[in-house]
Design an enzyme around this catalytic site. Structure first.
Site, short mmCIF file in Angstrom:
data_model
loop_
_atom_site.label_atom_id
_atom_site.label_comp_id
_atom_site.label_asym_id
_atom_site.label_seq_id
_atom_site.Cartn_x
_atom_site.Cartn_y
_atom_site.Cartn_z
N LYS A 241 -8.43 -1.82 6.06
CA LYS A 241 -8.68 -2.41 4.73
C LYS A 241 -7.61 -3.44 4.38
CE LYS A 241 -8.92 1.78 3.29
NZ LYS A 241 -9.16 3.15 2.92
N ASP B 57 -15.17 2.28 7.29
CA ASP B 57 -14.13 3.19 6.80
C ASP B 57 -14.60 3.93 5.57
OD1 ASP B 57 -11.37 4.27 6.57
OD2 ASP B 57 -11.52 3.21 4.67
N HIS C 257 0.84 -1.19 0.00
CA HIS C 257 0.00 0.00 0.00
C HIS C 257 0.87 1.24 0.00
CE1 HIS C 257 -3.52 2.47 0.73
NE2 HIS C 257 -2.74 3.19 1.50
N SER D 61 -7.57 3.76 9.03
CA SER D 61 -8.28 3.66 7.76
C SER D 61 -7.53 2.75 6.78
CB SER D 61 -8.43 5.07 7.18
OG SER D 61 -8.81 5.03 5.84
N ARG E 296 -14.62 12.39 6.37
CA ARG E 296 -13.37 13.10 6.69
C ARG E 296 -12.95 14.01 5.55
NH1 ARG E 296 -9.60 8.49 7.34
NH2 ARG E 296 -8.02 10.11 7.51
N1 URA Z 1 -5.90 6.45 2.39
C1 URA Z 1 -6.86 5.83 3.10
O1 URA Z 1 -7.32 4.77 2.73
N2 URA Z 1 -7.27 6.39 4.24
C2 URA Z 1 -6.79 7.57 4.69
O2 URA Z 1 -7.21 8.02 5.73
C3 URA Z 1 -5.79 8.20 3.93
C4 URA Z 1 -5.37 7.62 2.78
#
Ligand code: URA
Length: 425
Positions: free
Chosen positions: A188, A162, A83, A184, A169
């Site tokens: 995932k 999320d 990621h 967040s 957000r």
């Molecule tokens: N990417 C995400 O999935 N969540 C965040 O809060 C920031 C970047």
């Protein structure tokens, strides 16, 4: 009895939320029993007052439980996920997933679309004619078994808490909070069920985290979350003060990725792809693997072609190009000394490569080509950027974004290292 007002008040006053309060508020918000305005207030209280490691771990676990988790056991291979916290010209997932798959490791990349100045992996891949990003879980597993690499959209059933919270957000200016970003991203990634996770945490003007200390704290928070969950998690902190590679924009970035897979491409893109591949392969038990060789000898390219084909794309089809181009030229002889990643990202976005609101279409051919990057010599009148768009009335706004955000000086400067630091458990 737990109420939303009590939970908000606790955080507003700098207190610590209990596990029960966190479980309740995430569950109630997912079901719609806690209103968006209440969750906004809580997100702002966390943004301002922070959260303890225990609270972040509970928050992450509650968001994982809000949805399904993938079961990748049927794949029968080590599954390693990567990621990136996102940056300008960050196309690394495209060459990296097939490269790591070339070593017999499964790489499930559940990716997103672009919003604002950073591009989205799915938008980039959709510029390949025929490429499908919506796959069922069964197809994901089958493709991981057969080919090893999949890049597709995350299903809405994965961490739905999320999904709701991130959208909130975004419109309440509560994105740049370490506890909220870390939970967040990691909810995932953990829900995706990989054996190991490698994080590319970006630092600099084109990244969420502009300064090194905060980026390192984010990396350490995420590595702790993954490790505590039993997943081998590591992070590289990498430079995002100048754009990565020479392109920002969907099809332009696919073209550059294919160059890397063919053994060429910009040195910084190759360096970061190889560095992340080495981390992923080490996490999969292959510390001595040589990913640079697999870029040179065609093994990674073979996997790329197989992955694109399996998802309905034609790897040989010409990529879309924009109808119009314009160049931005240097007005003095010298060397390029600075180039602000954020400004280049905004220029690409304004040219049509990105979107302002979820659901808007993007122009596949639009974006910025960097003809001279930091450290390279340039002569007065030579082009430094080539701008691409289907809608030429966008050129002025893109040029405005670049104005004063790059410079040419007498003394050559060396570009600093891409990998700035490494964080492990
Ligand atoms: N990417 C995400 O999935 N969540 C965040 O809060 C920031 C970047």
């Amino acid at each position: 009895m737990i109420t939303a007002v009590d939970v908000i008040r606790t955080k507003r006053d700098g207190g610590e939320l209990s596990t029960a309060q966190i479980d309740w508020v995430i569950d109630a918000y997912t079901k719609g029993d806690v209103a968006d305005e209440q969750m906004s207030a809580l997100a702002m209280a966390i943004f301002l007052n922070g959260a303890l490691p225990r609270e972040i771990a509970d928050w992450t676990a509650a968001m994982i439980r809000s949805g399904i988790t993938l079961d990748l056991a049927a794949v029968g291979k080590q599954c390693v996920d990567k990621h990136s916290t996102g940056g300008v010209g960050d196309k690394i997932t495209l060459p990296l997933a097939p490269l790591v798959a070339a070593f017999g490791v499964a790489v499930p990349q559940l990716s997103g679309r672009g919003l604002g100045h950073t591009g989205g992996t799915l938008d980039k891949l959709e510029s390949i004619p025929g490429f499908q990003v919506d796959l069922t879980e069964d197809r994901v597993v089958a493709q991981l078994k057969e080919i090893g690499a999949v890049i597709c959209a995350a299903t809405g059933d994965l961490a739905p808490a999320d999904k709701k919270l991130y959208a909130l957000r975004d419109i309440t200016s509560t994105v740049e909070s370490i506890p909220l970003i870390a939970s967040s991203i990691m909810c995932k990634k953990i829900a995706e069920g990989a054996d190991a996770i490698v994080l590319d945490v970006k630092v600099g003007s084109g990244a969420f985290m502009k300064d090194f200390a905060r980026a390192k704290e984010l990396a350490e928070t995420m590595v702790r979350l993954g490790t505590d969950h039993g997943t081998d998690t590591r992070a590289l902190l990498t430079d995002m003060s100048i754009p990565l590679g020479r392109t920002a924009g969907n099809a332009l970035e696919v073209r550059e990725s294919v160059e890397v897979l063919a053994g060429g491409g910009p040195a910084d893109v190759v360096e970061l792809t190889v560095a992340l591949a080495e981390e992923m392969l080490a996490a999969a038990g292959q510390p001595d693997a040589d990913p640079a060789a697999a870029l040179q000898d065609g093994r990674a390219m073979d996997k790329w072609r197989a992955m694109i084909g399996a998802q309905g794309g034609d790897p040989d089809a010409p990529l879309p190009t924009a109808r119009e181009t314009e160049e931005v030229t240097a007005d003095a002889d010298g060397h390029v000394t600075e180039m602000d990643a954020y400004a280049v990202g905004v220029a690409a976005w304004r040219l049509g490569a990105g979107r302002e609101r979820q659901g808007q279409p993007v122009q596949f051919g639009a974006g910025v080509e960097i003809l001279k990057t930091v450290g390279e010599p340039v002569k007065a009148g030579e082009p430094v950027f080539r701008l691409h768009t289907d809608t030429p009335d966008r050129f002025a706004a893109a040029k405005e974004s670049l104005a004063g955000r790059w410079s040419v000086g007498d003394a050559p400067v060396e570009r600093g290292p891409i990998v700035l630091d490494r964080v492990t458990a």
